[in-house]
Design an enzyme around this catalytic site. Structure first.
Site, mmCIF file in Angstrom:
data_model
loop_
_atom_site.group_PDB
_atom_site.id
_atom_site.type_symbol
_atom_site.label_atom_id
_atom_site.label_comp_id
_atom_site.label_asym_id
_atom_site.label_seq_id
_atom_site.Cartn_x
_atom_site.Cartn_y
_atom_site.Cartn_z
ATOM 1 C CD GLU A 252 -2.831 -1.236 2.372
ATOM 2 O OE1 GLU A 252 -2.243 -1.564 3.417
ATOM 3 O OE2 GLU A 252 -4.060 -1.004 2.329
ATOM 4 C CD GLU B 246 -3.170 -6.168 3.897
ATOM 5 O OE1 GLU B 246 -3.283 -6.900 2.886
ATOM 6 O OE2 GLU B 246 -2.622 -5.055 3.866
HETATM 7 C C1 3H9 Z 1 -1.062 -4.886 7.172
HETATM 8 O O1 3H9 Z 1 -0.136 -4.538 6.516
HETATM 9 C C2 3H9 Z 1 -2.283 -4.036 7.452
HETATM 10 C C3 3H9 Z 1 -2.376 -2.820 6.552
HETATM 11 O O2 3H9 Z 1 -3.093 -3.136 5.396
HETATM 12 C C4 3H9 Z 1 -3.133 -1.725 7.231
HETATM 13 C C5 3H9 Z 1 -2.393 -0.919 8.211
HETATM 14 C C6 3H9 Z 1 -3.180 0.240 8.764
HETATM 15 N N1 3H9 Z 1 4.986 -7.669 11.447
HETATM 16 O O3 3H9 Z 1 7.967 -15.294 8.138
HETATM 17 P P1 3H9 Z 1 9.379 -15.186 8.542
HETATM 18 C C7 3H9 Z 1 8.541 -11.400 11.606
HETATM 19 S S1 3H9 Z 1 -1.062 -6.419 7.919
HETATM 20 C C8 3H9 Z 1 5.740 -8.096 12.468
HETATM 21 O O4 3H9 Z 1 9.939 -16.259 9.389
HETATM 22 P P2 3H9 Z 1 10.171 -15.464 5.785
HETATM 23 C C9 3H9 Z 1 8.199 -12.846 11.882
HETATM 24 O O5 3H9 Z 1 7.356 -12.963 12.998
HETATM 25 C C10 3H9 Z 1 0.486 -7.128 7.456
HETATM 26 N N2 3H9 Z 1 6.636 -9.107 12.373
HETATM 27 O O6 3H9 Z 1 10.335 -14.958 7.286
HETATM 28 C C11 3H9 Z 1 9.561 -13.456 12.108
HETATM 29 O O7 3H9 Z 1 9.954 -13.169 13.439
HETATM 30 P P3 3H9 Z 1 10.841 -14.209 14.266
HETATM 31 C C12 3H9 Z 1 0.506 -7.597 6.043
HETATM 32 C C13 3H9 Z 1 6.752 -9.707 11.194
HETATM 33 O O8 3H9 Z 1 11.361 -15.011 5.078
HETATM 34 C C14 3H9 Z 1 10.459 -12.647 11.155
HETATM 35 O O9 3H9 Z 1 9.748 -11.451 10.875
HETATM 36 N N3 3H9 Z 1 1.756 -8.322 5.790
HETATM 37 C C15 3H9 Z 1 5.993 -9.314 10.091
HETATM 38 O O10 3H9 Z 1 9.812 -16.916 5.784
HETATM 39 C C16 3H9 Z 1 10.755 -13.366 9.872
HETATM 40 O O11 3H9 Z 1 9.518 -13.784 9.279
HETATM 41 C C17 3H9 Z 1 1.848 -9.637 5.942
HETATM 42 O O12 3H9 Z 1 0.885 -10.293 6.286
HETATM 43 C C18 3H9 Z 1 5.080 -8.246 10.235
HETATM 44 N N4 3H9 Z 1 4.335 -7.803 9.210
HETATM 45 O O13 3H9 Z 1 8.904 -14.702 5.231
HETATM 46 C C19 3H9 Z 1 3.183 -10.264 5.688
HETATM 47 N N5 3H9 Z 1 6.321 -10.111 9.038
HETATM 48 O O14 3H9 Z 1 12.115 -14.342 13.491
HETATM 49 C C20 3H9 Z 1 3.576 -11.146 6.850
HETATM 50 C C21 3H9 Z 1 7.256 -10.952 9.483
HETATM 51 O O15 3H9 Z 1 10.971 -13.566 15.604
HETATM 52 N N6 3H9 Z 1 4.902 -11.721 6.701
HETATM 53 N N7 3H9 Z 1 7.539 -10.726 10.787
HETATM 54 O O16 3H9 Z 1 10.056 -15.487 14.290
HETATM 55 C C22 3H9 Z 1 5.180 -12.720 5.854
HETATM 56 O O17 3H9 Z 1 4.351 -13.177 5.096
HETATM 57 C C23 3H9 Z 1 6.563 -13.296 5.887
HETATM 58 O O18 3H9 Z 1 7.135 -12.948 7.130
HETATM 59 C C24 3H9 Z 1 7.501 -12.791 4.770
HETATM 60 C C25 3H9 Z 1 8.933 -13.320 5.054
HETATM 61 C C26 3H9 Z 1 7.017 -13.344 3.428
HETATM 62 C C27 3H9 Z 1 7.561 -11.296 4.735
#
Ligand code: 3H9
Length: 688
Positions: free
Chosen positions: A108, A128
Site C-alpha cells: 500500500e 491481510e
Molecule cells: C497490514 O499490513 C495491514 C495494513 O493493510 C493496514 C495498516 C493500517 N509484522 O515469516 P518469517 C517477523 S497487515 C511483524 O519467518 P520469511 C516474523 O514474525 C500485514 N513481524 O520470514 C519473524 O519473526 P521471528 C501484512 C513480522 O522469510 C520474522 O519477521 N503483511 C511481520 O519466511 C521473519 O519472518 C503480511 O501479512 C510483520 N508484518 O517470510 C506479511 N512479518 O524471526 C507477513 C514478518 O521472531 N509476513 N515478521 O520469528 C510474511 O508473510 C513473511 O514474514 C515474509 C517473510 C514473506 C515477509
C-alpha cells in the site's frame, strides 16, 4: 547519507532524494519506521534542491507490511494514513523501488507513490485476509483502480502475492529491473527519466474502477461461499471493493477504515494474528544447544508403500529429493507406485504440473523389495502397520542396515517412540515423524522427541519438515502425542452424546457450524469404521462395531453412520437411528434431549482439558504449539485460533464451570486438569 533516525536514512544524489528504511528482519512498518519516514519525507518535500524522491529498503525486503505485533495495542508513532496522504499529494514525483516481498501495508506504501519499479524477483500482494484483516491503508480502494474489480477481489480475498513479471503485466508496476542490477541506482535513474520527460504525477485515487457490476459481486459471493464460510474478512473486502466502485475515493477509504477497525478489534483477526506468530514459534525448540546443526538429508528411504508411505514419498519427490520405497510383496509395491503416479497424472491433467514434471518426480523414485537397499539413505521413515511388535522387529533390522548417522523415523500415530528406539543400538538417532493423511496434502508434521533423541536429529527432523513445506511441531512421547490424544477426548464425548440422546447428524451439524470441515461421525465414515475392527473378533460392544457387523463400514461401503449415494451425497438413515435407539435401550440408557450448546461444550472442552494436561506434562512445548497442531492437522477453524486460544476467548473459568456441570457424563476417570483449574482461579490465559 544522513540518518533521520536509527532505521531511516535520507541521502541526496544530485537533486534526487533517496529515502531508505533498514528495519530487519522484514522492514515491517513499525512506529519507529513510520516516524523516520514521516520526518524524511518532510525534509525532502521542504528541500528546494530535491526534485524527486526514491523510496527503498535495505536488507532482505521492501516493507513486508504493517507491524502485526502493534495491532491491538495503544497507537503510537506517526500515522501511516497521514503519511500516505502527503506522499500521494506531493508535487514532486515519488518512486518506490521494490525488492523482496512488498506485502500488505508495504505494498500500500508503494501504491501511494507515483511510480513503482521492482526487481523481477520481487513479489507484491495484499495478504491481510490471512490475518483476518483487509488492506486498511487504501489498498482496497487503489488495487481495483489498477487491476479492475474482479481481479482485485481475487487478489485480496485469496491473499496470494504475484511475481514481478505478472505485476508488471497487471499494471501494478511501471518497470522491472533486471536481476543483479543495483536497485537504488535504477530507482534514481528512473526518477531522473520521470523528471526529464516531465511525466505526470500519477495518483491512483483519480482513476476509475473497471468491471464493477452488481452481478460480479453477487457471483463472487456465491462462487466462494464455501471457502469463505465462517470468515468475516472476505465479506468486508468485498464491501470495500463495492465502495471503491460506487463512492468517491475519500468516502470509499472511510468505509475501508471503518471495516478495518471492526476486523482488527474482532476476535477472528486476533486469532489469526496469534496463529501467524504461533506458527513461527513452533519452529523453535526448547533446550536445543545453540548452533545445533541438522544432518544433511539427500536421500530418503520409506518403508511401506500404502496410502501413508506413498503420500510421504510424494512430499520428497516434489522437492527433488530421491526416495527409495520398500514393500514386502511385489503386488503391494506395484500398487503403491501406481497410486503415486496416478496422483501425479491427476495433477497434470488439472494443469498443476507438466508431463515432464511427472516423469522427473517418478524418476526420483526407486521401488524395491530389499530392505538392505536403504543402506545409503540419510533418513529412513517407517510407515508400516500400527503394531508395536512389527515396528520393533523392523527397527532392529534397520539397525543392522542403516549407515551410521542415518536418522531413523517412525510414522506411528500413537505408539511409544522410546520403546521403538530401544529396539536399536542407536536410540539417539530415532525420532517420530507423524504425518497426517493425506500425507502429501496435510501441512502438519508432529515431530516426536524420544527420551534419547539427539539434538541434531531433532534439528534434522524440523529442517526436513520445513524443506518439504510442512509446519512441524515438536511433541513428547505419550499415547497419541498432541493431536490424537486430544482427538480421543472428542471421540469419547461424540460416542457418549449419541448414546445419551443426540443423533450423529446433530453432533456433526454442531461441529460443522463451529467451523470444522466435518463432524466426528462424517470423519469416521471417511476414514472407515473398521479401523482396528475384525469380523471374527467383533463383540458388537459399540454402535460402531454394530455398524461394521452390518457391513456399514463407512464411505467405502456406501454406508456407515450415514447412507451415501454414488456421488457421495449423505442422507440420515432410519436404520441407524433405530440401531442407536435399540443399543441405548439395551444398555439401560434413558435418552434425553441434548441441546447444541451441550454438544459443543462436550466436544470441545474435554479437548481443551486434555491440552492443558499435555502442556503441564511438557508433551507440548507451549500452548500455541497445540493450536498449530489442531489448525494444520485437523481442520480446526483458524479464525477461532485453535483449542487453547479458543478456551481463552471463552475464559478458563467458564470452561471449568461447564466441565463441572457435565462431569457426571464425561466418563469414568475424567478429571479437570490442574493447570486449567489454576488458570480459572487466577483469571489467567492458557496462551501467552
Ligand atoms: C497490514 O499490513 C495491514 C495494513 O493493510 C493496514 C495498516 C493500517 N509484522 O515469516 P518469517 C517477523 S497487515 C511483524 O519467518 P520469511 C516474523 O514474525 C500485514 N513481524 O520470514 C519473524 O519473526 P521471528 C501484512 C513480522 O522469510 C520474522 O519477521 N503483511 C511481520 O519466511 C521473519 O519472518 C503480511 O501479512 C510483520 N508484518 O517470510 C506479511 N512479518 O524471526 C507477513 C514478518 O521472531 N509476513 N515478521 O520469528 C510474511 O508473510 C513473511 O514474514 C515474509 C517473510 C514473506 C515477509
Amino acid at each position: 547519507m544522513a540518518a533521520i533516525n536509527p532505521v531511516v536514512d535520507l541521502s541526496l544524489e544530485d537533486g534526487i532524494a533517496v529515502i531508505t528504511s533498514n528495519h530487519p528482519p522484514v522492514n515491517a512498518l513499525s512506529a519507529i519506521v513510520r516516524d523516520g519516514l514521516a520526518a524524511a519525507f518532510d525534509q525532502a518535500f521542504a528541500d528546494a534542491a530535491v526534485k524527486a524522491i526514491v523510496l527503498t529498503c535495505a536488507g532482505r525486503t521492501f516493507f513486508a507490511g504493517a507491524d502485526i505485533s502493534e495491532f491491538g495495542k495503544p497507537p503510537k508513532g506517526a500515522s501511516l494514513h497521514a503519511l500516505f496522504d502527503r506522499i500521494e499529494a506531493a508535487d514532486k514525483p515519488v518512486v518506490a523501488a521494490i525488492h523482496g516481498t512488498s506485502l500488505g501495508g508495504g505494498f500500500e506504501t508503494a501504491l501511494v507513490c507515483h511510480y513503482r519499479i521492482a526487481l523481477a524477483s520481487a513479489k507484491v500482494g495484499l495478504p491481510e485476509v490471512k490475518l483476518g484483516l483487509l488492506p486498511g491503508a487504501g489498498g482496497t480502494q487503489r488495487l481495483p483502480r489498477i487491476v479492475g474489480a474482479a481481479r482485485a477481489l481475487e487478489m485480496m480475498t485469496g491473499g496470494a502475492p504475484v511475481g514481478g513479471r505478472q505485476a508488471l503485466e497487471m499494471g501494478l508496476l511501471d518497470e522491472l529491473v533486471a536481476e543483479g542490477a543495483e536497485l537504488r541506482a535504477a530507482g534514481v535513474a528512473f526518477a531522473r527519466r520521470v523528471l526529464a520527460e516531465q511525466r505526470p504525477l500519477r495518483r491512483i485515487r483519480t482513476q476509475a474502477v473497471a468491471g464493477a457490476t452488481p452481478e460480479l459481486f453477487a457471483d463472487f459471493r456465491k462462487k466462494n461461499a464455501k471457502v469463505f464460510r465462517g470468515f468475516d474478512a472476505p465479506e468486508a473486502i468485498i464491501q470495500c471493493v463495492e465502495a471503491a466502485a460506487s463512492l468517491p475515493f475519500d468516502e470509499g477509504q472511510a468505509a475501508e477504515r471503518r471495516l478495518f477497525k471492526g476486523l482488527v478489534e474482532g476476535v477472528q483477526s486476533q486469532a489469526q494474528r496469534y496463529m501467524f506468530f504461533a506458527e513461527r514459534a513452533a519452529a523453535k525448540i526448547d533446550g536445543l544447544p545453540e548452533g545445533t546443526a541438522a544432518r544433511p538429508v539427500k536421500k530418503v528411504g520409506i518403508i511401506g508403500a500404502g496410502t501413508m508411505g506413498g503420500g510421504i514419498a510424494m512430499n520428497f519427490l516434489n522437492r527433488g529429493i530421491a526416495v527409495t520405497i520398500v514393500e514386502t510383496a511385489q503386488a503391494a509395491l506395484d500398487r503403491g507406485t501406481a497410486t503415486i503416479r496416478k496422483n501425479y497424472d491427476n495433477s497434470a491433467a488439472k494443469g498443476r504440473m507438466s508431463a515432464a514434471d511427472v516423469d522427473r518426480r517418478m524418476g526420483l523414485l526407486a521401488p524395491t523389495l530389499e530392505l538392505a537397499t536403504l543402506a545409503d539413505c540419510d533418513l529412513i521413515i517407517e510407515a508400516v502397520f500400527e503394531n508395536m511388535a512389527v515396528k520393533k522387529e523392523l527397527f532392529a533390522r534397520l539397525d543392522t542396515i542403516a549407515r551410521p548417522g542415518a536418522v531413523l523415523a517412525t510414522n506411528t500415530s500413537y505408539l511409544d517412540v522410546n520403546e521403538i528406539a530401544a529396539a536399536t543400538q542407536r536410540p539417539q538417532d530415532v525420532v517420530g515423524l507423524h504425518f497426517f493423511s493425506p500425507a502429501n496434502v496435510m501441512k502438519l508434521l508432529e515431530v516426536v522427541r524420544g527420551a534419547k533423541t539427539a539434538p541434531d536429529v531433532l534439528a534434522t527432523a524440523m529442517e526436513v519438515g520445513k524443506a518439504i513445506g510442512k509446519v512441524a511441531v515438536v511433541a513428547g512421547v505419550c499415547h497419541g502425542f498432541i493431536g490424537n490424544r486430544m482427538l480421543a477426548q472428542r471421540r469419547i464425548q461424540a460416542d457418549a452424546l449419541i448414546l445419551e440422546g443426540a443423533m450423529p447428524w446433530d453432533v456433526d451439524r454442531v461441529a460443522y457450524d463451529f467451523g470444522w470441515p466435518m463432524g466426528p461421525f462424517q470423519m469416521s465414515d471417511l476414514a472407515g469404521l473398521d479401523i482396528g475392527w475384525s469380523k471374527d473378533t467383533s463383540k458388537g460392544a459399540t454402535i460402531r462395531e454394530r455398524l461394521c457387523e452390518l457391513d456399514r463400514r463407512g464411505q467405502k461401503t456406501g454406508a456407515g453412520y450415514y447412507d451415501y449415494d454414488a456421488r457421495r451425497n449423505r442422507s440420515n438413515p432410519a436404520l441407524v437411528e433405530k440401531l442407536i435407539l435399540d443399543f441405548a435401550a439395551e444398555k439401560g440408557v434413558t435418552r434425553r434431549r441434548i441441546d447444541d450448546q451441550e454438544i459443543l461444550e462436550r466436544l470441545v472442552y474435554p479437548m481443551v482439558n486434555e491440552g492443558a494436561k499435555i502442556l503441564a506434562e511438557g508433551i507440548a512445548q507451549r500452548a500455541s504449539d497445540i493450536d498449530v497442531v489442531w489448525i494444520y492437522g485437523y481442520g480446526w477453524p483458524v479464525y477461532r485460533g485453535g483449542p487453547m486460544f479458543y478456551a481463552d476467548t471463552v475464559g478458563a473459568a467458564e470452561v471449568v464451570a461447564a466441565l463441572a456441570k457435565h462431569k457426571p457424563r464425561l466418563g469414568d476417570g475424567f478429571a479437570v486438569a490442574p493447570l486449567l483449574e489454576q488458570a480459572a482461579r487466577d483469571g489467567r490465559r492458557l496462551t501467552a
